[in-house]
Design a protein around this motif. Structure first.
Motif, PDB file in Angstrom:
ATOM      1  N   LEU A   1      25.789  32.301  74.009  1.00  0.00           N
ATOM      2  CA  LEU A   1      25.698  30.843  73.975  1.00  0.00           C
ATOM      3  C   LEU A   1      26.892  30.262  73.235  1.00  0.00           C
ATOM      4  O   LEU A   1      27.513  29.306  73.681  1.00  0.00           O
ATOM      5  CB  LEU A   1      24.391  30.405  73.292  1.00  0.00           C
ATOM      6  CG  LEU A   1      23.121  30.517  74.129  1.00  0.00           C
ATOM      7  CD1 LEU A   1      21.902  30.123  73.290  1.00  0.00           C
ATOM      8  CD2 LEU A   1      23.189  29.633  75.373  1.00  0.00           C
TER       9      LEU A   1
ATOM     10  N   PHE B   1      25.923  19.209  71.256  1.00  0.00           N
ATOM     11  CA  PHE B   1      25.738  19.943  72.510  1.00  0.00           C
ATOM     12  C   PHE B   1      26.178  19.099  73.703  1.00  0.00           C
ATOM     13  O   PHE B   1      26.892  19.561  74.584  1.00  0.00           O
ATOM     14  CB  PHE B   1      24.261  20.314  72.637  1.00  0.00           C
ATOM     15  CG  PHE B   1      23.880  20.955  73.941  1.00  0.00           C
ATOM     16  CD1 PHE B   1      23.934  22.336  74.099  1.00  0.00           C
ATOM     17  CD2 PHE B   1      23.444  20.183  75.015  1.00  0.00           C
ATOM     18  CE1 PHE B   1      23.570  22.931  75.304  1.00  0.00           C
ATOM     19  CE2 PHE B   1      23.077  20.774  76.219  1.00  0.00           C
ATOM     20  CZ  PHE B   1      23.146  22.148  76.362  1.00  0.00           C
TER      21      PHE B   1
ATOM     22  N   MET C   1      30.024  30.288  75.269  1.00  0.00           N
ATOM     23  CA  MET C   1      30.166  29.270  76.323  1.00  0.00           C
ATOM     24  C   MET C   1      30.194  27.868  75.739  1.00  0.00           C
ATOM     25  O   MET C   1      30.096  26.877  76.467  1.00  0.00           O
ATOM     26  CB  MET C   1      29.092  29.437  77.407  1.00  0.00           C
ATOM     27  CG  MET C   1      27.682  29.235  76.969  1.00  0.00           C
ATOM     28  SD  MET C   1      26.488  29.601  78.306  1.00  0.00           S
ATOM     29  CE  MET C   1      26.362  31.368  78.266  1.00  0.00           C
ATOM     30  N   GLY C   2      30.352  27.775  74.420  1.00  0.00           N
ATOM     31  CA  GLY C   2      30.570  26.478  73.792  1.00  0.00           C
ATOM     32  C   GLY C   2      29.312  25.805  73.289  1.00  0.00           C
ATOM     33  O   GLY C   2      29.339  24.644  72.897  1.00  0.00           O
ATOM     34  N   VAL C   3      28.172  26.514  73.289  1.00  0.00           N
ATOM     35  CA  VAL C   3      26.938  25.923  72.767  1.00  0.00           C
ATOM     36  C   VAL C   3      26.948  26.090  71.245  1.00  0.00           C
ATOM     37  O   VAL C   3      27.035  27.215  70.748  1.00  0.00           O
ATOM     38  CB  VAL C   3      25.689  26.607  73.368  1.00  0.00           C
ATOM     39  CG1 VAL C   3      24.415  26.021  72.769  1.00  0.00           C
ATOM     40  CG2 VAL C   3      25.692  26.467  74.881  1.00  0.00           C
TER      41      VAL C   3
END
Lengths: 306, 321
Positions: A45, A74, A48-50
């Motif tokens: 997560l 987010f 992927m930039g979360v």
């Protein structure tokens, strides 16, 4: 996905034990399998930039670690584009020739569509743009630059350890600007000359690029300012590259029909000699003798006379 | 098990489907750059996604009846109404593409690009500074403006063009059709009235453009530029060169088919469609080219060199210091 939804909806940090009971897919796992799966999902997560945050709800027991995702970090914030901006966004998805970056640009535009922006390609006639990246080392260096991963690679047969600061696309070629750890200084690398075997030598984000004048560093790639002048005889409409840089002058010798004398400024004699030779019998050097002699040697070598 | 790419896509797909009720399967797949089969696989994952607790009412729902009809209806996902922020990679890929477009068009398009980039950067926050730059050779803005005008109004122009391959200035009359940025250079695709065929002109080599005001007839679409066109030229000949260290730089500027290091130097094979181009390269590199195969490919360069030497001699210009 379920882990992210769970953490996104939570108003407080969610403890690991609680996550295990409520998130679909974790309940049936053994202790070890849960630990492994949870750690992997959390890392993925973040990759992927979360923004998965770690913290504790209880200031008295800070060891009780929990996780959460702040919605404002987010979500893509509200964003609106006018008609002409929407138009260029639609065109932009078609620019990259390199598949990796083309997918990334398309993914970015898909997110904009998901946020209610409707890019509309195909309304501009007579315009198309493409960026290519054929260099074998390009993809790994791009990733390393984006994620700030220090790398090592061979550059013209020499090993280099580099913190990649920035990349630049100039006249169809990619360049990497970074800090060369071995030389303890900033350097510019032509990506075409970097060996494809680029190895990461650190973790993402393990250095902070300084506020450097990247364009200034790259200016060393531009041709040097001319500091010498030559007089050339050029035939008619030939050798436009040389003619446009020069201006007409009177010739000290009688020229063959159709030739005109030009004074042309140059920076490096070797470059001028190459340019004059490339034009064959369409360009002659009148002055200085040094340049004329160098052209004579190169032509004689080709003609097979000594 | 969902892959990382898939999960990343779902964070955009779920809000997309809510912003576009009853979206078409094929159109949605195109938006995300995936095959319809992959989109269906994505939707099947959503059946197992939803609120913690895992009760049937907690999960997202995809209407199967609509799916049969080629449309997607997603419900029970209101808490994922907005997409995830851009990753640095996505933001940079998009910004580089935009900047390249901005360098090509007329000033109005450049302004649209600048403001779109500024909005994207604001939305993304400051955590990702401009780490990727673009510098392009697009000629003068005034020349591009006149060309854009001729494309929009479908009119004929006269160019003053400094030809590349043959190194000669010509004044072709053309009907501009498209401006295209390829490999960092701007090109004009135009119908050449003199040649009665499509021609490509590099914009930074257009020294002057003069509108004639005459309307251009409809010529249809110019042929699509194909990066592999060099490999397909029917009359191109294969030439092999062995390059000394001093001439290796040329491999970064010309399309090479094969390279192979040899004890003498780097052996490169290229396709040559224009003998004048090869002649100029051989003359330019001089002794940097150690061997030419087949040898007759070098003959024209040798003749040019002899001709040039003879000219110096006839003018009484000494070649020795």
């Amino acid at each position: 996905m379920n882990l992210a939804i769970c953490l996104l909806l939570a108003r407080r940090y969610v403890e690991k034990s609680h996550i295990r009971t409520v998130v679909e897919g974790y309940a049936g796992l053994s202790d070890a399998a849960f630990e492994r799966t949870f750690e992997r999902d959390k890392d993925e997560l973040r990759a992927m930039g979360v923004p998965v945050e770690t913290g504790s709800n209880n200031p008295l027991f800070p060891d009780e670690v929990g996780y959460r995702i702040r919605r404002e970090e987010f979500e893509l914030p509200p964003i609106e584009f006018n008609a002409s901006e929407t138009l260029v966004l639609g065109l932009a998805t078609r620019v990259w020739e390199s598949a990796t970056q083309a997918d990334q640009a398309l993914a970015a535009v898909a997110k904009l569509r998901a946020a209610g922006v409707e890019p509309d390609p195909g309304r501009v006639e007579g315009l198309s743009a493409s960026v290519s990246a054929k260099e074998p080392a390009f993809d790994t260096l791009w990733q390393a630059t984006v994620e700030r991963v220090p790398v090592s690679f061979d550059y013209r047969g020499e090993g280099r350890r580099v913190e990649p600061w920035a990349m630049s696309y100039r006249r169809g070629a990619w360049y990497l600007v970074g800090f060369d750890r071995g030389r303890q200084d900033s350097r510019v690398f032509k990506v075409a000359r970097v060996d494809a075997a680029v190895t990461p030598i650190g973790r993402p984000g393990s250095f902070q690029p300084p506020k450097v004048d990247v364009e200034g560093l790259l200016s060393s790639l531009e041709p040097a300012a001319p500091d010498a002048e030559a007089v050339l005889a050029i035939r008619g409409d030939r050798a436009p590259g040389l003619r446009r840089r020069g201006h007409r002058v009177a010739s000290s010798v009688a020229l063959p029909p159709g030739f005109v004398a030009y004074q042309v400024a140059y920076a490096r004699q070797g470059d001028l000699v190459g340019e004059v030779c490339a034009a064959g019998p369409d360009v002659l050097v009148l002055d200085p003798l040094e340049v004329r002699a160098a052209v004579g040697r190169q032509l004689a070598g080709l003609a097979g006379v000594s | 098990m969902a892959s990382k790419e898939q999960v990343s896509r779902l964070f955009a797909l779920v809000p997309y489907l809510q912003a576009h009720p009853a979206a078409e399967l094929a159109a949605t797949a195109a938006v995300f750059g995936i095959a319809v089969r992959q989109l269906v696989a994505d939707l099947n994952v959503l059946w197992f996604c939803g609120l913690p607790g895992g009760l049937p009412g907690d999960l997202m729902e995809v209407d199967m009846d609509s799916m049969e009809a080629g449309r997607i209806r997603l419900s029970n996902a209101e808490y994922l109404a907005r997409p995830l922020r851009f990753t640095p990679d996505e933001a940079l890929s998009l910004v580089v593409a935009l900047r390249t477009l901005g360098d090509l068009g007329d000033p109005a398009l450049g302004d649209a690009v600048a403001s779109a980039v500024a909005k994207l950067e604001r939305a993304q926050g400051t955590q990702h500074p401009a780490t990727i730059g673009v510098a392009t050779a697009t000629g003068s803005a005034e020349i591009r403006r006149v060309l854009n005008e001729a494309i929009t109004n479908k009119t004929v122009v006269d160019l003053t063009y400094d030809g590349l391959a043959r190194a000669e200035t010509t004044t072709p009359t053309v009907e501009p059709s498209r401006l295209a940025m390829r490999d960092g250079y701007a090109y004009l695709d135009a119908w050449s009235v003199d040649r009665n065929d499509w021609r490509v002109y590099r914009v930074d080599r257009i020294a002057d453009v003069r509108p004639t005001g005459r309307p251009a007839p409809d010529r249809g679409e110019p042929p699509r530029f194909d990066p592999g066109w060099l490999d397909q030229l029917p009359d191109a000949a294969e030439v092999t060169l062995v390059l000394a260290e001093s001439a290796r730089w040329i491999t970064e500027y010309i399309p090479i088919r094969h390279t192979q290091p040899t004890p003498q130097g780097l052996q490169v094979t290229l396709l040559v469609s224009d003998p004048a181009w090869l002649r100029a390269q051989l003359l330019r590199l001089g002794s940097g080219v150690l061997r030419v195969e087949p040898p007759q490919a070098a003959r024209s360069a040798q003749e040019s060199a002899r001709e040039a030497l003879a000219l110096y001699q006839s003018l009484g210009l000494a070649l020795q210091e």
